[in-house]
Design a protein around this motif. Structure first.
Motif, short mmCIF file in Angstrom:
data_model
loop_
_atom_site.label_atom_id
_atom_site.label_comp_id
_atom_site.label_asym_id
_atom_site.label_seq_id
_atom_site.Cartn_x
_atom_site.Cartn_y
_atom_site.Cartn_z
N GLN A 4 10.17 20.00 126.57
CA GLN A 4 9.52 19.54 127.79
C GLN A 4 8.46 20.53 128.26
OE1 GLN A 4 10.28 16.74 129.85
NE2 GLN A 4 11.22 16.05 127.96
N SER A 5 7.96 21.36 127.38
CA SER A 5 7.10 22.45 127.84
C SER A 5 5.85 21.95 128.57
CB SER A 5 6.71 23.33 126.66
OG SER A 5 6.11 22.55 125.66
N THR A 6 5.45 20.68 128.28
CA THR A 6 4.23 20.19 128.94
C THR A 6 4.42 20.03 130.45
OG1 THR A 6 4.95 18.00 128.32
CG2 THR A 6 3.22 18.98 126.99
N VAL A 7 5.68 19.96 130.89
CA VAL A 7 5.93 19.83 132.32
C VAL A 7 5.64 21.14 133.05
CG1 VAL A 7 7.69 19.23 134.03
CG2 VAL A 7 7.69 18.13 131.80
N PHE A 8 5.70 22.22 132.29
CA PHE A 8 5.65 23.55 132.89
C PHE A 8 4.44 23.77 133.78
CE2 PHE A 8 4.79 28.18 132.52
CZ PHE A 8 5.91 28.60 133.20
N LEU A 9 3.26 23.47 133.25
CA LEU A 9 2.05 23.69 134.04
C LEU A 9 2.07 22.85 135.31
CD1 LEU A 9 -0.85 23.86 131.42
CD2 LEU A 9 0.06 25.71 132.82
N SER A 10 2.57 21.63 135.18
CA SER A 10 2.60 20.75 136.36
C SER A 10 3.50 21.32 137.43
CB SER A 10 3.08 19.36 135.97
OG SER A 10 2.24 18.85 134.96
N ILE A 11 4.65 21.84 137.00
CA ILE A 11 5.56 22.44 137.98
C ILE A 11 4.84 23.57 138.73
CG2 ILE A 11 7.64 23.82 138.27
CD1 ILE A 11 8.88 22.29 135.99
N GLY A 12 4.17 24.43 137.96
CA GLY A 12 3.45 25.54 138.57
C GLY A 12 2.36 25.04 139.51
N TYR A 13 1.67 24.02 139.08
CA TYR A 13 0.57 23.47 139.88
C TYR A 13 1.09 22.95 141.21
CZ TYR A 13 -3.74 20.83 140.78
OH TYR A 13 -4.89 20.35 141.31
N ILE A 14 2.16 22.18 141.14
CA ILE A 14 2.73 21.63 142.38
C ILE A 14 3.24 22.74 143.27
CG2 ILE A 14 4.53 20.13 143.31
CD1 ILE A 14 2.59 18.54 141.78
N LEU A 15 3.93 23.69 142.66
CA LEU A 15 4.47 24.81 143.42
C LEU A 15 3.35 25.52 144.17
CD1 LEU A 15 7.12 26.39 143.89
CD2 LEU A 15 6.34 27.98 142.13
N ALA A 16 2.29 25.85 143.44
CA ALA A 16 1.18 26.56 144.06
C ALA A 16 0.57 25.72 145.18
CB ALA A 16 0.12 26.91 143.01
N THR A 17 0.36 24.42 144.90
CA THR A 17 -0.27 23.57 145.90
C THR A 17 0.58 23.47 147.17
OG1 THR A 17 -1.14 22.29 144.06
CG2 THR A 17 -1.34 21.32 146.24
N VAL A 18 1.87 23.24 146.97
CA VAL A 18 2.74 23.10 148.14
C VAL A 18 2.74 24.38 148.98
CG1 VAL A 18 5.14 22.87 148.88
CG2 VAL A 18 4.21 21.31 147.17
N LEU A 19 2.86 25.51 148.28
CA LEU A 19 2.89 26.78 149.03
C LEU A 19 1.55 27.03 149.74
CD1 LEU A 19 4.92 29.09 146.65
CD2 LEU A 19 5.60 28.16 148.86
N ILE A 20 0.47 26.69 149.07
CA ILE A 20 -0.85 26.86 149.69
C ILE A 20 -0.95 26.01 150.94
CG2 ILE A 20 -3.28 26.26 149.41
CD1 ILE A 20 -3.01 27.30 146.52
#
Ligand SMILES: Nc1ncnc2c1ncn2[C@@H]1O[C@H](COP(=O)(O)OP(=O)(O)O)[C@@H](O)[C@H]1O
Ligand SMILES: [Mg+2]
Lengths: 561, 240
Positions: free
Chosen positions: A69-85
């Motif tokens: 499932q490694s392709t999910v990884f970037l998305s998780i990071g992206y969402i995490l960063a966006t939400v925190l921002i």
């Protein structure tokens, strides 16, 4: 462009107090070393947290690759960063655009509105890039290294990274501007404006999430299903995320596998980002300056006749009550103070409510959880206690109580009020806010998870008692190093180390106390655990109370030197 | 009523004393002027009297109470109006006055009577329900004056009181000062405007670079200077 850059530098300088820093270096060594110390100690203190984050993320990547499932990884990071921002951005945006006083001097100057808005936005972006960098760059590196990506990946990642904070921030800024505009048009009071912003944002998120859950695949998105989707299909989880944050698709398509199309997707991402920025500026030009100007007008009260004045002078109150009332009024009427110290008691219960509502625990699971609770009352009790302490401990109300008065603190120091009246009045305000938070949380929980009265009584009492030492510690800190020399109330809180120190010490203390007493209660005897909890809280509170009441009058003499 | 004995104070720079071995006494029923050029150390001295700063050495007694031994007791003896009254901007005038009445525990009847009286004198009755943030500089000063007069202090301490006031208000303030002293209480105020001191003070102290150079009645100071000149000229000579 030159103008924008120099304005941006001005705003950043102002919010960081760079000039004051260099002024102090020359003329006030003591203050300078204090600032320097802060400047070094905070990043150093955060290094372990950062390493922990990087290792958790590396582990996540490895875990995901094992289940393919490694392709999910970037998305998780992206969402995490966006939400925190977004979460931290709301704070930055409000303080830079609405709580800072510099507009009063800038509006009369011949600078176009657009430049002011862009410069303000840039000054927020600079901080958010640092923030986003800390979160997202490790993710990009972990993925890039893991997948053995080449130079094109690096180049495209740089562009993707550049877009990360801009899109969510410009959308949130636009929304906040619209909300503040309608709030100020209707002549709302300061506090209501802020409530308005929160409600607005909550509604937008609510609608968004509701919309997503409707879009889901016909039936409800429940947690179980989500897990299943994530584990079985590659695209399923991405889709769910994608509904919440459509640009994460573009990012994932661009970076997950580098093809020629990647360049196109990055281009699209850049275009969307640019458009969102332009939209924000366009909204700002319509409403921002106008609402600032009308918001600066102080609403006058109606004139009082002699009887009304007599009534307003009221009955004679106790000195502690007078201090309490004054402190509470300042807190409620100054937007930044309200935002920082009071809003959490509305937001946190709202989060509880929303997460219960949207996660939609199926009835049988809820039953299971309730059964579990019956078997593990200690766990739940301490969880609740920790949550209740959170309101008292983290809002840092007492840690800025003198700082918030700023240059008007001479009054506090000049009047004949005993130290214990000061302590009672000021701690009382923090306790009141905390109690509100507790009540709201209980109401929110009660909807989904009815608690027994005995549980409520126990956790509320222990929650309040447990936070008392933290409140008094905050007061102790502010007594020793108040931040009084500010020209803008947000500095009393934002530049105030007492807040950070009280927060860290408070969290560490709470963790320790709850941990030790919880273990004792679980393995030995529940009552022993609660007893120890009370004893420690009571003991530490007494010690701090004694120390403060002995020192306060003398410390007041040192506030100015 | 108010007695300073060998008070000294240095800020950061250890070589330069902002206040240097200052001693004087204000008697009951006296208006005492504290005169000196800008930066002479007037504000610093006053802040030490009202417990906003600690002196490096020396002793201050207010109505017989040592303000370093019994800080709280001393604070009950005076009221203080600073040179630029920074007040809580978000608080309404009337709320500020109630706060002051409460912390000094002024009985209901008296607080009502005094507030009505002084609001009338300073003509800020109509603004009293507005947030202090909407007040002009002079109005803030007037509100601070009303707040300071609520508890009818033994010693009324003012830092440069005439600077921001309009002529009518400063006339009224002088009258209030005289009334205050007529009842056996004292007024202590600083000024760099000599006319004011010359006209209303019973005695004055002249401070220059942190040191007291003269204390006494106008006549005594003139005598010492050996001339019939106005205080203005003597002052200029003394502080040159
Ligand atoms: N907070 C401070 N830090 C350092 N020096 C100060 C401070 N306040 C006043 N000073 C210095 O102390 C001296 C006396 O100042 P002040 O008492 O304010 O004078 P005055 O009120 O007579 O004009 C001046 O030289 C001034 O620069
Ligand atoms: Mg002065």
């Amino acid at each position: 462009m030159k103008e924008i850059i120099s304005l941006t530098r001005l705003f950043i300088n102002e919010s960081l107090g760079v000039s004051l820093f260099f002024y102090n270096q020359k003329y006030n060594k003591k203050a300078f070393y204090k600032q320097l110390f802060t400047l070094i100690i905070v990043p150093v203190a955060l290094i372990p947290a950062f390493f922990m984050y990087v290792s958790v993320m590396t582990a996540t990547y490895i875990g995901l690759s094992m289940i393919n499932q490694s392709t999910v990884f970037l998305s998780i990071g992206y969402i995490l960063a966006t939400v925190l921002i977004i979460v931290f951005g709301v704070m930055y945006i409000l303080s830079e655009f609405y709580f800072s006083d510099n507009m009063e001097e800038l509006i009369p100057l011949p600078i176009s509105q657009r430049k002011l808005i862009v410069a303000k936005f840039f000054s927020i972006l600079v901080f958010e890039y640092i923030f986003a960098g800390l979160i997202f760059i490790p993710i990009l590196i972990i993925y890039g290294v893991g997948q053995g990506m080449g130079p094109l990946y690096v180049l495209l990642s740089v562009f993707v990274f550049l877009t990360i904070p801009v899109l969510p921030l410009s959308l949130v800024t636009g929304v906040i501007m619209l909300i503040m505009q309608s709030a100020s048009l209707k002549g709302r009071k300061d506090m209501l404006q802020i409530v308005f912003v929160f409600l607005g944002i909550a509604v937008i998120f609510g609608v968004q999430i509701w919309f997503t859950s409707q879009l889901g695949n016909g039936d409800e998105v429940d947690f179980q299903l989500l897990m299943n989707m994530m584990l079985t299909s590659n695209e399923g989880f991405l889709n769910v995320i994608g509904y919440v944050m459509p640009t994460s698709f573009l990012m994932a398509w661009a970076l997950n596998k580098i093809t020629l199309m990647s360049v196109v997707w990055v281009g699209a991402l850049l275009a969307i980002t640019f458009l969102s920025g332009a939209l924000m500026v366009a909204i700002g030009e319509r409403v921002y300056i106008k609402s600032i100007v009308s918001g600066k007008m102080i609403k006058k009260g109606k004139q009082l006749n002699s009887a009304q004045r007599s009534k307003a002078l009221g009955k004679k109150s106790h000195r502690a009550m007078a201090v309490f009332t004054m402190d509470l009024r300042l807190l409620l009427r100054t937007p930044v103070y309200f935002f920082n110290n009071v809003s959490v008691v509305i937001i946190a219960p709202l989060c509880v409510l929303l997460s219960f509502y949207f996660i939609e625990i199926p009835p049988e699971d809820l039953q299971g959880m309730q059964d579990f609770f019956r078997e593990m009352p200690i766990l739940i009790n301490y969880l609740l206690i920790a949550f209740f302490i959170f309101f008292g401990g983290t809002s840092a109300t007492t840690a800025t109580t003198f700082s918030r008065e700023g240059k008007a603190s001479w009054l506090t120091r000049m009047i004949p009020v005993t130290a214990s009246d000061q302590i009672v009045g000021r701690t009382g305000v923090a306790l009141l806010i905390q109690s509100l938070g507790i009540v709201f949380t209980i109401i929110a929980i009660q909807f989904f998870f009815p608690l027994a009265l005995s549980t409520l009584v126990l956790t509320v009492i222990l929650g309040i008692m447990g936070s008392l030492p933290i409140l008094l510690f905050g007061l102790f800190m502010d007594m020793n190093r108040p931040l009084l020399n500010w020209d803008n109330p947000q500095k009393a809180i934002k530049n105030n180390m007492n807040v950070v120190i009280t927060l860290f010490v408070g969290m560490a203390y709470t963790g320790l106390l709850v941990g030790v007493c919880g273990l004792l209660g679980y393995f030995v005897n529940p009552f022993l655990g609660y007893g120890l909890f009370m004893l420690i809280s009571f003991g530490i509170s007494i010690v701090f109370y004694k120390v403060i009441s002995n020192r306060l009058e003398v410390e007041f003499l040192n506030f100015e030197s | 009523m108010l007695k300073l004995e060998h008070i000294s104070k240095t800020y950061g720079n250890k070589n330069e004393k902002a206040v240097d071995d200052v001693s004087f006494e204000v008697h009951p029923g006296e208006i005492f002027g504290f005169v000196g050029p800008n930066g002479a150390g007037k504000t610093t001295t006053i802040k030490m009297i009202v417990s906003l700063l600690a002196p490096n050495s020396g002793k201050i007694t207010i109505n017989g109470i040592d303000n370093q031994k019994d800080i709280l007791g001393a604070k009950k003896q005076f009221s203080y109006v600073p040179d630029t009254p920074e007040l809580f901007e978000k608080i309404k005038g009337i709320e500020y006055l109630k706060f002051m009445a409460d912390v000094f525990q002024v009985p209901i009847a008296e607080r009502r009577e005094r507030i009505e009286k002084y609001l009338d004198i300073f003509e800020i009755k109509n603004a009293v329900n507005d947030p202090i943030g909407s007040f002009s500089h002079g109005m803030k000063q007037k509100l601070a004056l009303v707040g300071a007069l609520i508890h009818d202090p033994q010693v009324f301490i003012l830092d440069e009181p005439m600077v921001g006031l309009d002529p009518k208000a400063s006339f009224e303030l002088k009258k209030i000062m005289r009334d205050h002293c007529a009842r056996g209480r004292s007024v202590f105020f600083s000024t760099h405007v000599l006319d004011v001191a010359e006209k209303i003070c019973d005695r004055i102290a002249i401070i220059k670079k942190g040191k007291i150079i003269e204390v006494g009645t106008m006549a005594e100071i003139r005598e010492k200077a050996g001339s019939q000149e106005s205080l203005e000229n003597i002052f200029l000579e003394l502080t040159e």
